[in-house]
Design an enzyme around this catalytic site. Structure first.
Site, mmCIF file in Angstrom:
data_model
loop_
_atom_site.group_PDB
_atom_site.id
_atom_site.type_symbol
_atom_site.label_atom_id
_atom_site.label_comp_id
_atom_site.label_asym_id
_atom_site.label_seq_id
_atom_site.Cartn_x
_atom_site.Cartn_y
_atom_site.Cartn_z
ATOM 1 C CE1 TYR A 1 -8.341 4.176 9.657
ATOM 2 C CE2 TYR A 1 -8.339 6.530 10.132
ATOM 3 C CZ TYR A 1 -7.654 5.374 9.792
ATOM 4 O OH TYR A 1 -6.305 5.421 9.598
ATOM 5 C CG ASN B 1 -3.764 15.191 7.980
ATOM 6 O OD1 ASN B 1 -3.725 15.414 9.187
ATOM 7 N ND2 ASN B 1 -4.885 15.048 7.316
ATOM 8 C CB VAL C 1 -3.895 -9.116 8.036
ATOM 9 C CG1 VAL C 1 -5.146 -8.265 8.243
ATOM 10 C CG2 VAL C 1 -2.973 -9.032 9.224
ATOM 11 N N GLY D 1 0.815 -1.220 0.000
ATOM 12 C CA GLY D 1 0.000 0.000 0.000
ATOM 13 C C GLY D 1 0.848 1.269 0.000
ATOM 14 C CG PHE D 2 0.233 6.178 0.451
ATOM 15 C CD1 PHE D 2 1.280 6.731 -0.278
ATOM 16 C CD2 PHE D 2 -0.376 6.957 1.438
ATOM 17 C CE1 PHE D 2 1.726 8.030 -0.018
ATOM 18 C CE2 PHE D 2 0.058 8.251 1.689
ATOM 19 C CZ PHE D 2 1.112 8.777 0.971
ATOM 20 C CB ILE D 3 1.850 4.293 4.766
ATOM 21 C CG1 ILE D 3 1.099 5.626 4.588
ATOM 22 C CG2 ILE D 3 2.889 4.412 5.894
ATOM 23 C CD1 ILE D 3 0.296 6.077 5.798
HETATM 24 C C1 UD1 Z 1 -7.024 12.320 7.587
HETATM 25 C C2 UD1 Z 1 -7.535 10.978 7.198
HETATM 26 C C3 UD1 Z 1 -7.533 10.054 8.341
HETATM 27 C C4 UD1 Z 1 -6.130 9.927 8.837
HETATM 28 C C5 UD1 Z 1 -5.658 11.292 9.239
HETATM 29 C C6 UD1 Z 1 -4.227 11.236 9.698
HETATM 30 C C7 UD1 Z 1 -9.107 10.684 5.472
HETATM 31 C C8 UD1 Z 1 -10.498 10.894 4.964
HETATM 32 N N1 UD1 Z 1 -8.869 11.122 6.678
HETATM 33 O O1 UD1 Z 1 -7.959 12.935 8.478
HETATM 34 O O2 UD1 Z 1 -7.988 8.788 7.954
HETATM 35 O O3 UD1 Z 1 -6.065 9.059 9.910
HETATM 36 O O4 UD1 Z 1 -5.755 12.183 8.147
HETATM 37 O O5 UD1 Z 1 -3.407 10.876 8.667
HETATM 38 O O6 UD1 Z 1 -8.252 10.129 4.806
HETATM 39 N N2 UD1 Z 1 -11.354 19.059 3.073
HETATM 40 C C9 UD1 Z 1 -11.582 20.047 2.119
HETATM 41 N N3 UD1 Z 1 -11.969 19.663 0.870
HETATM 42 C C10 UD1 Z 1 -12.132 18.356 0.515
HETATM 43 C C11 UD1 Z 1 -11.910 17.358 1.490
HETATM 44 C C12 UD1 Z 1 -11.504 17.739 2.760
HETATM 45 O O7 UD1 Z 1 -11.441 21.220 2.401
HETATM 46 O O8 UD1 Z 1 -12.483 18.088 -0.644
HETATM 47 C C13 UD1 Z 1 -10.917 19.463 4.440
HETATM 48 C C14 UD1 Z 1 -11.735 18.813 5.529
HETATM 49 O O9 UD1 Z 1 -12.861 19.567 5.805
HETATM 50 C C15 UD1 Z 1 -10.747 18.791 6.682
HETATM 51 C C16 UD1 Z 1 -9.378 18.699 6.014
HETATM 52 O O10 UD1 Z 1 -9.598 19.030 4.651
HETATM 53 O O11 UD1 Z 1 -10.812 20.002 7.388
HETATM 54 C C17 UD1 Z 1 -8.729 17.356 6.110
HETATM 55 O O12 UD1 Z 1 -9.576 16.372 5.589
HETATM 56 P P1 UD1 Z 1 -9.153 14.829 5.413
HETATM 57 O O13 UD1 Z 1 -7.832 14.709 4.803
HETATM 58 O O14 UD1 Z 1 -10.298 14.171 4.708
HETATM 59 O O15 UD1 Z 1 -9.259 14.235 6.881
HETATM 60 P P2 UD1 Z 1 -8.469 14.434 8.250
HETATM 61 O O16 UD1 Z 1 -9.516 14.750 9.233
HETATM 62 O O17 UD1 Z 1 -7.340 15.373 8.209
#
Ligand code: UD1
Length: 356
Positions: A185, A214, A61, A13-15
């Site tokens: 999740y 992130n 797994v 996978g990615f990570i």
């Molecule tokens: C993300 C991951 C989470 C992971 C965490 C740590 C996803 C959905 N969430 O959480 O699983 O554990 O990082 O690595 O993968 N946003 C926009 N436009 C969009 C989509 C999102 O502005 O089209 C904003 C959202 O409102 C939010 C921010 O971007 O404020 C981050 O969103 P996202 O990456 O989805 O989720 P995280 O809560 O940061």
């Protein structure tokens, strides 16, 4: 350490694949267990996807017999196999529980049978729910209540002090913060940490749970309901569309490059060699750089010469406002610090291939 065998679940996978490369380069023999599930992989992984010399087992797994075969002769496990992201709705809950909870339960049971005593677990900052906050009037640390729909609809995005109603200021979150998983999740990631801790206590094993912030970088999965915002913005820009920024774009995240996360995984493996038996310990894994979602969108659109971001004011129920980490513990105890500056990493990411 040379010739010690590391099993990486989810290693295609990615990570996981970044962990495989980093561990292999660091002198580990590496065996990958990956299910190649079709919602993640466009096609099943093959040996050609992995560095020469890394073994690949395609399997699940959750399957005890597969695990017994894969763990034979292993020294340590890096558990990266998981269903990730926010998901679509509650109909995803059984699959999250099966994949992440049952999968980890099977893994630790098999590790106990095979007498493998070292584990690095991919956890997540989602276990915190909201990040840390202070009250501006006196600087006191305050745990905010969940955000109110009416506030969000009115464009008041920052969480409030439940006692005074005052809007709070963000702070960095440390590993001792109260855990408050707010999605299926998140709950499964926290359960993985607890399962691993039980395993460590009962077997005298050692586990490092890396709470990834992130993660972004080459090979990130494309725009799906499970993708992080960086990939979603990238995909929009590739199609000539403006990135759509939710809320006011001031929400803060800690963006950390996948290669830095992989190096943290290798440092954590080394830590499991000498931590006291029975230890389970969590480590924030972030770059330490605060980036707002609007800054992220702007950086990507500038790097690609695309349309500027559109700040929509839309919001998703369940999104948290600000989560940024202190990764001091990982620096002090694992000797790890992120090395890729976010500005540079994003310029590279803007044009890097994504995962289909
Ligand atoms: C993300 C991951 C989470 C992971 C965490 C740590 C996803 C959905 N969430 O959480 O699983 O554990 O990082 O690595 O993968 N946003 C926009 N436009 C969009 C989509 C999102 O502005 O089209 C904003 C959202 O409102 C939010 C921010 O971007 O404020 C981050 O969103 P996202 O990456 O989805 O989720 P995280 O809560 O940061």
């Amino acid at each position: 350490m040379p010739d010690d065998l590391l099993v990486v679940t989810g290693g295609a996978g990615f990570i996981g694949s970044a962990v495989v490369r980093a561990a292999f380069a660091g002198g580990w023999r590496v065996r990958v267990l990956d299910s190649g599930r079709p919602d993640v992989h466009g096609r099943p992984p093959t040996q050609a996807d992995l560095p020469d010399g890394v073994e690949l087992v395609v399997g699940d797994v959750r399957d005890a017999r597969t695990l017994d075969a894969v763990l034979a002769g292993a020294t340590a496990v890096s558990h990266q196999a998981a269903k990730v992201g926010l998901g679509v709705d509650l109909q995803d809950a059984p699959d999250y529980a099966e994949t992440n909870v049952t999968g980890t339960a099977q893994l630790v049971a098999a590790m106990a049978r095979a007498d493998v005593g070292r584990l690095v677990l991919a956890s997540s900052m989602v276990v915190y729910g909201e990040g840390a906050y202070r009250r501006p009037s006196d600087g006191a640390a305050v745990r905010p209540a969940p955000r109110d729909e009416a506030d969000l609809a009115a464009g008041r995005f920052d969480p409030r002090d439940p006692a005074t109603g005052e809007e709070l200021e963000p702070d960095v979150v440390t590993e001792d913060a109260r855990l408050d998983p707010r999605s299926t999740y998140a709950l499964t990631k926290l359960t993985q940490e607890h399962l691993a801790a039980v395993w460590a206590r009962e077997t005298g094993g050692r586990v490092a749970a890396l709470r990834y912030h992130n993660v972004y970088g080459p090979g990130m999965p494309r725009d799906t309901p499970y993708a992080g915002v960086a990939a979603i913005f990238r995909s929009a820009l590739e199609h000539g569309r403006a990135p759509r920024v939710f809320e006011d774009g001031a929400q803060r995240r800690d963006l950390v490059h996948v290669d830095d996360v992989a190096r943290a995984g290798v440092a954590a493996l080394a830590w499991t060699a000498h931590a006291p038996a029975g230890t389970s310990r969590a480590f924030n894994t972030g770059s330490g750089t605060v980036t707002t979602v609007l800054e992220l969108a702007t950086a990507l659109s500038e790097a690609l010469g695309g349309p500027p971001p559109e700040v929509t004011g839309a919001f998703r129920a369940g999104d948290v406002r600000h989560v940024t980490a202190s990764s001091q513990r990982a620096a002090a105890e694992l000797g790890w610090r992120a090395a890729v500056p976010v500005s540079e990493g994003l310029r590279e990411f803007a044009v890097a291939p994504l995962r289909a």
